[in-house]
Design an enzyme around this catalytic site. Structure first.
Site, mmCIF file in Angstrom:
data_model
loop_
_atom_site.group_PDB
_atom_site.id
_atom_site.type_symbol
_atom_site.label_atom_id
_atom_site.label_comp_id
_atom_site.label_asym_id
_atom_site.label_seq_id
_atom_site.Cartn_x
_atom_site.Cartn_y
_atom_site.Cartn_z
ATOM 1 N N SER A 1 0.866 -1.189 0.000
ATOM 2 C CA SER A 1 0.000 0.000 0.000
ATOM 3 C C SER A 1 0.895 1.229 0.000
ATOM 4 C CB SER A 1 -0.852 -0.004 1.277
ATOM 5 O OG SER A 1 -1.495 1.236 1.470
ATOM 6 N N TYR B 1 -2.271 -1.131 10.380
ATOM 7 C CA TYR B 1 -2.208 -1.275 8.922
ATOM 8 C C TYR B 1 -0.879 -0.728 8.386
ATOM 9 C CZ TYR B 1 -3.994 -1.053 4.070
ATOM 10 O OH TYR B 1 -4.191 -1.215 2.713
HETATM 11 P P1 NAD Z 1 -11.532 -6.051 0.134
HETATM 12 O O1 NAD Z 1 -12.073 -5.926 1.525
HETATM 13 O O2 NAD Z 1 -12.411 -5.732 -1.023
HETATM 14 O O3 NAD Z 1 -10.934 -7.518 -0.097
HETATM 15 C C1 NAD Z 1 -10.150 -8.166 0.875
HETATM 16 C C2 NAD Z 1 -10.077 -9.638 0.565
HETATM 17 O O4 NAD Z 1 -9.356 -10.284 1.626
HETATM 18 C C3 NAD Z 1 -11.457 -10.327 0.503
HETATM 19 O O5 NAD Z 1 -11.468 -11.329 -0.480
HETATM 20 C C4 NAD Z 1 -11.575 -10.953 1.893
HETATM 21 O O6 NAD Z 1 -12.462 -12.068 1.919
HETATM 22 C C5 NAD Z 1 -10.138 -11.367 2.114
HETATM 23 N N1 NAD Z 1 -9.867 -11.633 3.524
HETATM 24 C C6 NAD Z 1 -10.053 -10.832 4.590
HETATM 25 N N2 NAD Z 1 -9.753 -11.489 5.722
HETATM 26 C C7 NAD Z 1 -9.366 -12.727 5.356
HETATM 27 C C8 NAD Z 1 -8.940 -13.882 6.064
HETATM 28 N N3 NAD Z 1 -8.856 -13.909 7.403
HETATM 29 N N4 NAD Z 1 -8.630 -14.987 5.358
HETATM 30 C C9 NAD Z 1 -8.730 -15.014 3.996
HETATM 31 N N5 NAD Z 1 -9.132 -13.952 3.275
HETATM 32 C C10 NAD Z 1 -9.440 -12.825 3.953
HETATM 33 O O7 NAD Z 1 -10.220 -5.144 0.137
HETATM 34 P P2 NAD Z 1 -9.323 -4.550 -1.064
HETATM 35 O O8 NAD Z 1 -9.479 -3.084 -1.023
HETATM 36 O O9 NAD Z 1 -9.569 -5.271 -2.311
HETATM 37 O O10 NAD Z 1 -7.868 -4.877 -0.495
HETATM 38 C C11 NAD Z 1 -7.035 -5.890 -1.029
HETATM 39 C C12 NAD Z 1 -5.598 -5.598 -0.639
HETATM 40 O O11 NAD Z 1 -5.190 -4.356 -1.214
HETATM 41 C C13 NAD Z 1 -5.384 -5.470 0.870
HETATM 42 O O12 NAD Z 1 -4.151 -6.055 1.233
HETATM 43 C C14 NAD Z 1 -5.335 -3.972 1.061
HETATM 44 O O13 NAD Z 1 -4.610 -3.612 2.199
HETATM 45 C C15 NAD Z 1 -4.639 -3.539 -0.213
HETATM 46 N N6 NAD Z 1 -4.847 -2.146 -0.560
HETATM 47 C C16 NAD Z 1 -6.099 -1.653 -0.790
HETATM 48 C C17 NAD Z 1 -6.244 -0.318 -1.112
HETATM 49 C C18 NAD Z 1 -7.587 0.286 -1.399
HETATM 50 O O14 NAD Z 1 -7.663 1.522 -1.507
HETATM 51 N N7 NAD Z 1 -8.647 -0.478 -1.543
HETATM 52 C C19 NAD Z 1 -5.125 0.509 -1.187
HETATM 53 C C20 NAD Z 1 -3.873 -0.030 -0.934
HETATM 54 C C21 NAD Z 1 -3.734 -1.359 -0.628
#
Ligand code: NAD
Length: 282
Positions: free
Chosen positions: A164, A177
């Site tokens: 991130s 985080y």
């Molecule tokens: P999201 O909530 O849409 O998806 C998260 C995924 O992780 C889901 O499939 C969920 O079921 C899974 N998950 C959560 N807990 C779990 C567990 N205990 N076991 C197995 N699976 C689990 O979130 P997102 O925004 O798509 O985020 C995905 C990644 O991208 C994360 O690592 C997040 O930190 C990173 N990220 C997101 C953003 C953003 O702005 N959305 C920015 C930077 C980084």
């Protein structure tokens, strides 16, 4: 299951256009946390390239099965689902082991699963700290530990950790985080150095804000923590951080992922690559 909008957009793209060929046909990928948001979109992008994918994540079983079957049928590749909870080391090892048993190979590991909790340090629930470190950081260690031996044996492999912008800079109220994502980048560098001579690369993608269920939940939490309206959070917190004033798209992240896992990406190793509209340039 969240991520419907992102997924619908990718599905539409798949129907309407030919994806550029990155030479990945026949490879096998595991994408953790791929039942929603970014992970789901990255899995679809890999499947579009002819990569067999193992999906993982939480959610309603019937919805997950519909997603799995749809992704497989649309792209003509095998798509499996494994329900490993990313807080459970033995289940993570089984996710990788089952993939090897099913396909006889593992070419690409995308460590993507992640959660968020927003609160001041002095009010941060200890169990939330532990959970974020386990899912956002430690799960990448367990999956990578299991993936490296077969990749080394094959003389080729690609590990991509979804970190991130918060792996490079901090924001208030996100201590767990930010700590986990900084940790992911450090872990990425160490692993990269260890496997560099065996044809394996390990890199981190550092997205800015992407409009997924994870961010939508934060808008409400930030409003509460800061005592301002959700509209104010969007304007002054979320998009304030991003000089483009636009959300990063999953397509843009998929473009970088496909480059990193292709032969063209062979010399990119141990890098933390920003896709954040200029956020961390400031
Ligand atoms: P999201 O909530 O849409 O998806 C998260 C995924 O992780 C889901 O499939 C969920 O079921 C899974 N998950 C959560 N807990 C779990 C567990 N205990 N076991 C197995 N699976 C689990 O979130 P997102 O925004 O798509 O985020 C995905 C990644 O991208 C994360 O690592 C997040 O930190 C990173 N990220 C997101 C953003 C953003 O702005 N959305 C920015 C930077 C980084």
């Amino acid at each position: 299951m969240g991520g419907g909008v992102v997924y619908a957009a990718l599905q539409h793209k798949n129907e309407g256009s030919e994806a550029m060929d990155h030479g990945l046909k026949g490879q096998v990928a595991v994408v953790t946390g791929s039942t929603s948001g970014i992970g789901l979109g990255l899995a679809e992008a890999l499947a579009q390239q002819g990569v067999s994918v193992v999906l993982n994540g939480l959610g309603d079983r019937d919805e997950i099965e519909a997603v799995r079957a749809g992704m497989s049928a649309r792209n003509g590749v095998e798509v499996l689902y494994h329900d490993a909870d990313m807080t459970q080391p033995h289940r993570i090892a089984d996710l990788v082991g089952s993939t090897r048993n099913a396909f006889g190979r593992l070419d690409i590991l995308v460590n993507n699963a992640g959660i968020q909790h927003v609160a001041p340090v002095d009010e941060f629930p200890t169990e939330q700290w532990d959970r974020i470190i386990a899912i956002n950081l430690t799960s990448a260690f367990h999956a990578t530990k299991a993936a490296i031996p077969p990749m080394k044996a094959a003389g080729r492999g690609r590990i991509v950790n979804i970190a991130s912008a918060h792996g490079l800079v901090a924001s208030p109220f996100k201590s767990a985080y930010v700590a986990a994502k900084h940790g992911v980048i450090g872990f990425t560098k160490s692993a990269a150095l260890e496997v560099a001579q065996q044809g394996v690369t390990c890199n981190a993608i550092c997205p800015g804000y992407v409009k997924t269920p994870l961010v939508e939940a934060q808008i409400a939490d930030q409003a509460k923590a800061r005592g301002i309206s959700e509209e104010e959070v969007m304007k002054t917190v979320i998009l304030a951080a991003q000089p483009t004033k636009q959300f990063v798209t999953v397509d843009q992240l998929a473009g970088l992922l496909l480059y990193l896992v292709s032969d063209a990406g062979a010399s990119v190793n141990g890098a933390a690559l920003s896709v954040d509209g200029g956020w961390t340039a400031a």
